[in-house]
Enzyme design. Sequence first.
Site, PDB file in Angstrom:
ATOM      1  N   TRP A 102       0.828  -1.210   0.000  1.00 23.75           N
ATOM      2  CA  TRP A 102       0.000   0.000   0.000  1.00 23.75           C
ATOM      3  C   TRP A 102       0.858   1.254   0.000  1.00 23.75           C
ATOM      4  O   TRP A 102       0.479   2.271  -0.608  1.00 23.75           O
ATOM      5  CB  TRP A 102      -0.993  -0.033   1.160  1.00 23.75           C
ATOM      6  CG  TRP A 102      -2.006  -1.105   0.910  1.00 23.75           C
ATOM      7  CD1 TRP A 102      -2.111  -2.311   1.557  1.00 23.75           C
ATOM      8  CD2 TRP A 102      -2.991  -1.120  -0.131  1.00 23.75           C
ATOM      9  NE1 TRP A 102      -3.122  -3.059   0.984  1.00 23.75           N
ATOM     10  CE2 TRP A 102      -3.675  -2.361  -0.043  1.00 23.75           C
ATOM     11  CE3 TRP A 102      -3.367  -0.216  -1.115  1.00 23.75           C
ATOM     12  CZ2 TRP A 102      -4.713  -2.707  -0.906  1.00 23.75           C
ATOM     13  CZ3 TRP A 102      -4.399  -0.551  -1.980  1.00 23.75           C
ATOM     14  CH2 TRP A 102      -5.062  -1.788  -1.868  1.00 23.75           C
ATOM     15  N   ASP A 172      -1.914   7.003   6.233  1.00 22.92           N
ATOM     16  CA  ASP A 172      -3.003   6.145   5.759  1.00 22.92           C
ATOM     17  C   ASP A 172      -3.268   5.148   6.881  1.00 22.92           C
ATOM     18  O   ASP A 172      -2.486   4.238   7.118  1.00 22.92           O
ATOM     19  CB  ASP A 172      -2.578   5.430   4.478  1.00 22.92           C
ATOM     20  CG  ASP A 172      -3.604   4.421   3.990  1.00 22.92           C
ATOM     21  OD1 ASP A 172      -4.648   4.231   4.652  1.00 22.92           O
ATOM     22  OD2 ASP A 172      -3.356   3.794   2.936  1.00 22.92           O
ATOM     23  N   LYS A 196     -12.962  -1.402   6.791  1.00 22.42           N
ATOM     24  CA  LYS A 196     -12.253  -2.356   7.634  1.00 22.42           C
ATOM     25  C   LYS A 196     -12.723  -2.241   9.089  1.00 22.42           C
ATOM     26  O   LYS A 196     -13.210  -3.207   9.654  1.00 22.42           O
ATOM     27  CB  LYS A 196     -10.741  -2.146   7.514  1.00 22.42           C
ATOM     28  CG  LYS A 196     -10.257  -2.286   6.060  1.00 22.42           C
ATOM     29  CD  LYS A 196      -8.807  -1.948   5.896  1.00 22.42           C
ATOM     30  CE  LYS A 196      -8.400  -1.876   4.435  1.00 22.42           C
ATOM     31  NZ  LYS A 196      -8.504  -3.147   3.724  1.00 22.42           N
TER      32      LYS A 196
END
Length: 360
Positions: A102, A172, A196
């Site tokens: 990511w 993030d 999530k």
Amino acid sequence: MPRVFNFSAGPAVLPESVLRQAADEMLDWHGSGMSVMEMSHRGKEFIAIHAEAEALLRELMAIPAGYKVLFMQGGAIGENAIVPMNMLRGKTSADYIHTGEWSKKSIAEAKKYARVNVAASSESTRFTSVPPRESWQLDPDAAYVHICSNETIGGVEYHFVPDTGDVPLVADMSSDILSRPVDVARYGLIYAGAQKNIGPAGLTIVIVREDLIGRALPFTPSAFDYKLQAEADSMLNTPPTYAIYIAGLVFRWIASQGGLAAMAERNRKKAALLYDALDRSALYQNPVAAADRSLMNVPFRLRDEELDEPFLKGAQARAMVQLKGHRSVGGMRASIYNAMPIEGVQALVAYLQEFEAEHG
């Protein structure tokens, strides 16, 4: 049909009580005669839902005055572009810390808008650790320093807040937001996809210090300009209304469980139970450095890849699903977010031991 233990990395398990409340309110929210999905985002009913969701999030995270909370769209991948559009503020470069897949995506996107300095990377350890802060080669003139606080695929998590001096820290937090207390004041900007630990896909949370907004790149779309969204209370365009409603229910559920300190304690217990089982085994292996292991996403491999398919079939037969690792790395992955009960982890540990007894 009984509910399964869902170990998906996202969209992920939600608290059952939240789902039941949403089901009860599906056709008629609080006597309005409407579903939340049908409401105008300008109507008093949804404005109340929106305001409560923001207030609950501010309370849970102890967000200081001087920070804006934005409910946006586009996910974390969208923010990979939206962040440099808003955060360069007349500068031309930004520092990024590379800890996995990511981070890699964030770096690639940012390069379209800025000169990216990869100030540290854990590539030499195959992305199984966080680079020590003393190894970072930061640029004091960078517009910001970007980290991914939890790598969902690799299972690597920051267990410290890096000091970046006067340069704003951007994180993030898609995979670990609301899993533990966070000192928001140490960050210039936090963003997270909701799917999530917060709610359904479609909503992105942005928490940004007010003094950092207002100098977006000239070509920034209006819907992605933090200042314009802040001035419009996240309603410059139609927001993801139902996702905000579910997020508010999840925020209320977390508060009812004791808040983020209680979440952190529960998450530590769940992760310790699973990591201990993996570490004691001769069949399974987790590659991540112990100090940097994620409390949210636990990747592991079986000694023989030919056992992967039988393992997954056996898990599904025992009502445990979504344990297959990300397609880019293979193996297995158990995501154990806030809403995963400890009974789910206990069931997985029991199955790990049963499978090893049969195939070890």
